[in-house]
Design an enzyme around this catalytic site. Structure first.
Site, PDB file in Angstrom:
ATOM      1  N   ASP A   1       2.343  -3.285   6.745  1.00 34.35           N
ATOM      2  CA  ASP A   1       3.061  -1.887   6.068  1.00 34.35           C
ATOM      3  C   ASP A   1       3.908  -2.318   4.995  1.00 34.35           C
ATOM      4  O   ASP A   1       3.767  -4.137   4.514  1.00 34.35           O
ATOM      5  CB  ASP A   1       4.825  -2.147   7.398  1.00 34.35           C
ATOM      6  CG  ASP A   1       6.407  -0.883   7.015  1.00 34.35           C
ATOM      7  OD1 ASP A   1       6.337  -0.377   6.068  1.00 34.35           O
ATOM      8  OD2 ASP A   1       7.028  -2.329   6.822  1.00 34.35           O
ATOM      9  N   SER A   2       4.657  -1.990   4.373  1.00 34.15           N
ATOM     10  CA  SER A   2       4.996  -2.795   2.953  1.00 34.15           C
ATOM     11  C   SER A   2       6.160  -3.945   3.038  1.00 34.15           C
ATOM     12  O   SER A   2       6.429  -4.614   2.245  1.00 34.15           O
ATOM     13  CB  SER A   2       6.117  -1.832   2.573  1.00 34.15           C
ATOM     14  OG  SER A   2       7.220  -1.227   3.435  1.00 34.15           O
TER      15      SER A   2
ATOM     16  N   GLU B   1      17.633  -3.856   7.379  1.00 31.27           N
ATOM     17  CA  GLU B   1      17.198  -5.239   6.315  1.00 31.27           C
ATOM     18  C   GLU B   1      18.300  -6.134   7.124  1.00 31.27           C
ATOM     19  O   GLU B   1      18.168  -6.923   7.309  1.00 31.27           O
ATOM     20  CB  GLU B   1      16.655  -4.812   5.613  1.00 31.27           C
ATOM     21  CG  GLU B   1      15.339  -3.821   5.409  1.00 31.27           C
ATOM     22  CD  GLU B   1      14.400  -4.609   4.140  1.00 31.27           C
ATOM     23  OE1 GLU B   1      14.612  -5.484   3.482  1.00 31.27           O
ATOM     24  OE2 GLU B   1      13.245  -4.034   4.681  1.00 31.27           O
TER      25      GLU B   1
ATOM     26  N   CYS C   1       3.483   2.047   7.910  1.00 37.88           N
ATOM     27  CA  CYS C   1       4.267   2.526   7.418  1.00 37.88           C
ATOM     28  C   CYS C   1       4.197   4.119   7.167  1.00 37.88           C
ATOM     29  O   CYS C   1       3.497   4.247   6.756  1.00 37.88           O
ATOM     30  CB  CYS C   1       4.050   1.783   6.053  1.00 37.88           C
ATOM     31  SG  CYS C   1       5.070   2.563   4.861  1.00 37.88           S
TER      32      CYS C   1
ATOM     33  N   THR D   1       5.548   6.024   4.298  1.00 44.35           N
ATOM     34  CA  THR D   1       5.041   5.768   3.448  1.00 44.35           C
ATOM     35  C   THR D   1       3.638   6.096   2.935  1.00 44.35           C
ATOM     36  O   THR D   1       3.349   7.257   2.194  1.00 44.35           O
ATOM     37  CB  THR D   1       5.650   5.012   2.634  1.00 44.35           C
ATOM     38  OG1 THR D   1       7.383   5.577   2.847  1.00 44.35           O
ATOM     39  CG2 THR D   1       6.028   5.948   1.253  1.00 44.35           C
TER      40      THR D   1
ATOM     41  N   TYR E   1       8.317   0.630  -0.507  1.00 40.29           N
ATOM     42  CA  TYR E   1       7.155   1.914  -0.926  1.00 40.29           C
ATOM     43  C   TYR E   1       8.213   2.541  -1.443  1.00 40.29           C
ATOM     44  O   TYR E   1       7.187   3.801  -2.165  1.00 40.29           O
ATOM     45  CB  TYR E   1       6.254   2.009  -0.077  1.00 40.29           C
ATOM     46  CG  TYR E   1       5.468   0.760  -0.004  1.00 40.29           C
ATOM     47  CD1 TYR E   1       5.114  -0.471  -0.489  1.00 40.29           C
ATOM     48  CD2 TYR E   1       4.274   0.958   0.590  1.00 40.29           C
ATOM     49  CE1 TYR E   1       4.408  -1.651  -0.782  1.00 40.29           C
ATOM     50  CE2 TYR E   1       2.887  -0.482   1.044  1.00 40.29           C
ATOM     51  CZ  TYR E   1       2.584  -1.745  -0.370  1.00 40.29           C
ATOM     52  OH  TYR E   1       2.179  -2.650  -0.221  1.00 40.29           O
TER      53      TYR E   1
ATOM     54  N   CYS F   1      10.147   6.511  10.045  1.00 43.20           N
ATOM     55  CA  CYS F   1      10.308   5.712   8.908  1.00 43.20           C
ATOM     56  C   CYS F   1      10.121   3.794   9.804  1.00 43.20           C
ATOM     57  O   CYS F   1      11.456   4.012  10.583  1.00 43.20           O
ATOM     58  CB  CYS F   1      11.545   5.282   7.983  1.00 43.20           C
ATOM     59  SG  CYS F   1      11.977   3.809   7.505  1.00 43.20           S
ATOM     60  N   THR F   2       9.483   3.399   8.982  1.00 43.01           N
ATOM     61  CA  THR F   2       9.291   2.003  10.592  1.00 43.01           C
ATOM     62  C   THR F   2      10.945   1.015  10.571  1.00 43.01           C
ATOM     63  O   THR F   2      11.101   0.913  11.585  1.00 43.01           O
ATOM     64  CB  THR F   2       8.771   0.775   9.435  1.00 43.01           C
ATOM     65  OG1 THR F   2       9.813   0.696   8.276  1.00 43.01           O
ATOM     66  CG2 THR F   2       7.682   1.454   9.290  1.00 43.01           C
ATOM     67  N   HIS F   3      12.296   1.613  10.194  1.00 46.96           N
ATOM     68  CA  HIS F   3      13.515   0.806   9.794  1.00 46.96           C
ATOM     69  C   HIS F   3      14.247   0.925  10.713  1.00 46.96           C
ATOM     70  O   HIS F   3      15.484   0.507  11.046  1.00 46.96           O
ATOM     71  CB  HIS F   3      13.957   0.486   8.357  1.00 46.96           C
ATOM     72  CG  HIS F   3      13.539  -0.368   7.811  1.00 46.96           C
ATOM     73  ND1 HIS F   3      11.885  -0.741   8.000  1.00 46.96           N
ATOM     74  CD2 HIS F   3      13.607  -1.303   7.089  1.00 46.96           C
ATOM     75  CE1 HIS F   3      11.409  -1.246   6.578  1.00 46.96           C
ATOM     76  NE2 HIS F   3      12.974  -2.155   5.620  1.00 46.96           N
TER      77      HIS F   3
END
Ligand code: DGL
Length: 270
Positions: A11-12, A153, A74, A76, A43, A185-187
């Site tokens: 992942d980014s 984050e 990721c 993206t 990213y 999205c991962t987050h």
């Protein structure tokens, strides 16, 4: 390639550890090598050529360490680079887009599906393509939600500020009358409770949030099993992390996104 070889995930940054968390649950005996491009995150705000270049570097690093398959955590990268990754690498490449789209089509009663993702993922049109290839009656509504990444984050996942941000992003999806929202999205899984609360307020209790991380882990199990690539269940799997920058907040980030321990972390220069 031996089934005993590790599974590569990248992942980014550290957000892709939400996918590792689901993979660990679904595949407790796999050894996982995780590459987080922490020096170059995010990213989601960058152009497709740049993202593809970074993604190739991450994936090549994992293949160089013996990965038997790569899970692109990721969204993206999964949206803009899977064809290049498949063309240039000799191992299977699994992306998060198709599993997320499959889960969304299965969950939707009305066929009106909202996609919440980074600007890069929304601009690529990858989720709408994946959804409409599975269901001709489905209609998708994309919404870029860039502020959710830094909120996750920072660990700022509950309370007034994330609720206000979520409400602003979900409002167009509520107007479109979607009954499913893909967390593309991962987050975003970290903000799931807040998104659920705000979505229920705006759209009623019937709206379903689909987590592409969970759907990806389910698909990875099926993929490895069908090809005889599952590691034998002799001992629990290991998790080795590689990062391109080791920030002071690393441990907190890992705790937040992975929620469990890991075996080692190594800083690498790609
Ligand atoms: N990993 C990215 C994604 O899932 C989110 C963070 C970023 O923008 O790099 O799209």
């Amino acid at each position: 390639m031996s089934p005993e070889a590790p599974l590569g995930v990248f992942d980014s940054g550290l957000g892709g550890l939400t996918v590792v968390r689901e993979l660990r649950r679904a595949l407790p005996h796999e050894d996982i090598l995780y590459q987080g491009d922490t020096a170059r995150v995010p990213y989601g705000t960058k152009g497709p050529e740049t993202v593809t270049r970074y993604a190739l570097a991450c994936a090549r690093h994992l293949v160089g360490r013996g990965a038997k398959a790569i899970v692109v955590a990721c969204n993206t990268v999964s949206a803009v680079a899977p064809d290049r990754l498949r063309a240039e690498l000799d191992v299977p490449i699994l992306s998060v887009i198709e599993p997320g789209a499959r889960a969304a089509v299965e969950a939707s009663r009305t066929g009106r599906i909202g996609i919440l993702a980074t600007a890069g993922t929304i601009a690529s049109g990858a989720y709408p393509r994946a959804v409409t290839s599975r269901s001709t009656r489905a209609e998708t509504y994309g919404q870029a939600a860039p502020l959710l990444v830094p909120l996750a984050e920072e660990g700022w996942t509950e309370g007034e500020v994330p609720e206000l941000v979520a409400a602003r992003y979900l409002e167009p999806l509520a107007r479109a009358g979607v009954d499913v929202i893909v967390l593309g999205c991962t987050h975003y899984p970290l903000l799931r409770a807040t998104l659920e609360k705000v979505a229920a307020r705006a759209m009623g209790d019937g709206v379903v949030l689909v987590d592409s991380a969970r759907a990806t882990a389910e698909d990875a199990v099926a993929f490895l099993r069908e090809r005889g690539m599952l590691r034998s269940p002799g001992r629990p799997g290991t998790t080795h992390l590689f990062v391109t920058d080791l920030p002071a907040s690393f441990e907190a980030g890992v705790r937040r996104f992975l929620g469990s321990g890991f075996d080692s972390v190594t800083a690498v220069d790609l």
